[in-house]
Each structure stands twice: as structure tokens, then as C-alpha cells.
Design an enzyme around this catalytic site. Sequence first.
Site, mmCIF file in Angstrom:
data_model
loop_
_atom_site.group_PDB
_atom_site.id
_atom_site.type_symbol
_atom_site.label_atom_id
_atom_site.label_comp_id
_atom_site.label_asym_id
_atom_site.label_seq_id
_atom_site.Cartn_x
_atom_site.Cartn_y
_atom_site.Cartn_z
ATOM 1 N N GLU A 157 10.348 -14.110 42.266
ATOM 2 C CA GLU A 157 11.220 -13.706 43.575
ATOM 3 C C GLU A 157 12.151 -12.320 43.140
ATOM 4 O OE1 GLU A 157 13.801 -16.710 44.686
ATOM 5 O OE2 GLU A 157 14.008 -15.768 46.662
ATOM 6 N N CYS A 211 9.324 -22.448 31.626
ATOM 7 C CA CYS A 211 10.077 -23.051 30.365
ATOM 8 C C CYS A 211 10.467 -24.209 30.415
ATOM 9 C CB CYS A 211 10.836 -22.059 29.707
ATOM 10 S SG CYS A 211 10.373 -20.501 29.533
ATOM 11 N N CYS A 272 3.344 -0.034 46.981
ATOM 12 C CA CYS A 272 3.451 1.288 46.583
ATOM 13 C C CYS A 272 2.314 2.022 47.609
ATOM 14 C CB CYS A 272 3.053 1.640 45.196
ATOM 15 S SG CYS A 272 1.638 0.643 44.496
HETATM 16 ZN ZN LIG Z 1 1.621 -1.557 44.141
#
Ligand SMILES: [Zn+2]
Length: 365
Positions: A157, A211, A272
Site C-alpha cells: 500500500e 516477516c 506511468c
Molecule cells: Zn508504470
Amino acid sequence: MSARGGRLDVVVPSSSQLAGENGASMKPESDERYSRQVLFPGIGPEGQRRLLQARVAIAGCGATGSALASLLARAGAGTLRIIDRDYVETSNLQRQTLFDEHDAAESLPKAIAAARKLASFNSQIIAEPHVSDLRPENVGELLGGMHLVLDGTDNFETRYLINDYAVKNSLPWIYVAAVGSYAITMNILPGETACLACIFPEGPTGAVETCETAGILNSAVNFAASLAATEALKLLTGARPQIRRTLLSCDLWRNERAEVSADKPRAECRACGKRDFVHLAGKGRPHITLCGRNSVQIHEHHRPIDLSDMSRRLQPHGSVRHNDFVLKFWKEPYEMTLFPDGRAIIKGTTDTAVARSLYARYVGS
Ligand SMILES: [Zn+2]
């Protein structure tokens, strides 16, 4: 002398786009301190000057964050901004190399303990502690003005939040994770290489090894951090052609290694390609969250809390102890850790309703 007091005789390389305003200085003591690193041809005097001007955020200062911060501080990265929401506990000491038994006994916030430890072995750099949970509301404030972000978080997140911010603002960052004997890392150069969402469009679903469930070898942590810190040195000193453009993973116990190309952004990537930064918008970020095994974090109330005052109020209801940074309150079977900004971590339950009701009863709703 500490660089914290102000600028010394700083020589800013005009060619360097990394020249910051408050970077640490290159003075004669530095010549000695960094001499073996400067001798390495990949760094040299110019690389060292750039490093001293660098501003790096360490997002999360647990195991990988500790190792990353330690390596970069010793290497002379001029400003390190240490962001962490948690406090030191004994179970951290096996792998979180910036902390000691004293920090655990005091329940010091990790960011504070880390900055103190960094200053103890390199007083020439600036280590800026931020006791904060990285969230959509504060990501700009915490990561703004940095040249690089290093991933010391333990969850997808927060990594998607960093990725969205970094892609949107063309800020390089390095993904790093370790669990069990497994280490994985990838460099993200926005607009140039794949981003985290190009490679992992969705976060892991179902049961994810952490973990807390799979355990962790400290050597896997330091291995992941060493790979990432080396990439950070390349990036900060301008060694762009040497930067690795793959997602690299290794299992140190099984002797396995895999590498996937991350050379180019994916056109249809949400972040992106489509520039749809859902994580910056804060969708799906509740103010009350599970946080590690058997604990819940509450940060729905942003109100400054006077810890001495609160300590007096809680005295009749259980055992309580505080310092300048944190208050601990024990009310069997729960343990509440309260920070001055009103945030709390409640141990002893995974039930958010129970945690919220404890908070409301003892701190206020
Ligand atoms: Zn990307």
C-alpha cells in the site's frame, strides 16, 4: 562540528543537478573520512561532492531502512530524511541494525533512535527524523525536495503511494523488500524504466508472507539493502549507465536467483502510461489499519497531545510511562502507544472496533 548548525565552506559543483541548499560540506575532515571511497574510481572526488549534496528519503526505518540509512550515512549522503511511524521493540534487534537495547527499553520512535545513531557515527551529515505514517495527505511534504526515495516499508500500500508520487513528480526511487531468506529490489527511474505498477499492476492478493509469518534472516535484509544502496550511490553520483534495469530477486537459502527486465515503461501501465494516480488520491486508505501481528493503528484524529498531561489523566486507569516522543499505557490485555500527533498503536487486538473504543475511552473520540 555538525553540519546541522549551518553551512560550512561548501563547494557546490555547478554541474551537479544534485546541489541542494542544506547539504553537508566537504571539508578537510571529510577528505580523511571518505578517502577509501573516493579512491574507488566509480566515485572519485566529484562523486563524493555530489553525494554530500544529495537529499535522500528513507521511507520506513525498520530492517531494510536501518541498513540503507546506515550505508548511505557512512558513505556521506548529505541529507537523510528518516520517515517511520513505529517505535523500537526487543523483537526488532535481531535485524534492525540502527537500534539497541536502550532504544527498546525506552520505546523510542524508530525515526528518532535512527537519527541519533546516524549522528553518532557521522555528525557531518544531516539526519532528519520524521515520526510519521506516510500517507496521501503528507506524501508531498515528506518526499518533496528529495533527489531519491529508498523503500524501507513493509507493505505494498505504501509502496504504491511512493510509486504514484515518484512517477508523477519524476523522482527516482528504489523498491526493496526482504522476507524469510528472500530479497528483491528494482530501480524506478520515472519516464525511463518500468515503474512498480508496470511490473506489479495489482498488489499481492490473498495471504502474503511477511516477516511476522515467514520470519526473516538478517542477512537477507542486509543483502537487499546492499544491492539497493549501491544503486543509490550510482544514481546520486551520476553513474547512470551503470544503473541496473531489472527486477532482481534472490533466495539466499535456496541459492536461487532471478532477473526480469524492467528496461522500459509499459504503455498501458496505470501509473506511468495512463497517469492515473489513485493512491495519491487516497482511495482505499482507511484511518484505522492493522499494523503487524495483533495490533491496530489509529490515525483518524489529528490533534496535538500533551504527553505529560495525558500521562496524569491515564494514571488511575492502568500503568503509564512517557518520554518526549511517546507514551505507553497498559490496560490488560492491551497496550497502547500514543504519539504527540494523536496517532496510536494498540497492541493485543486485531479488532478495529475494540481498538477504536479503547482510544475513545482513554484518549477521546
Ligand atoms: Zn508504470
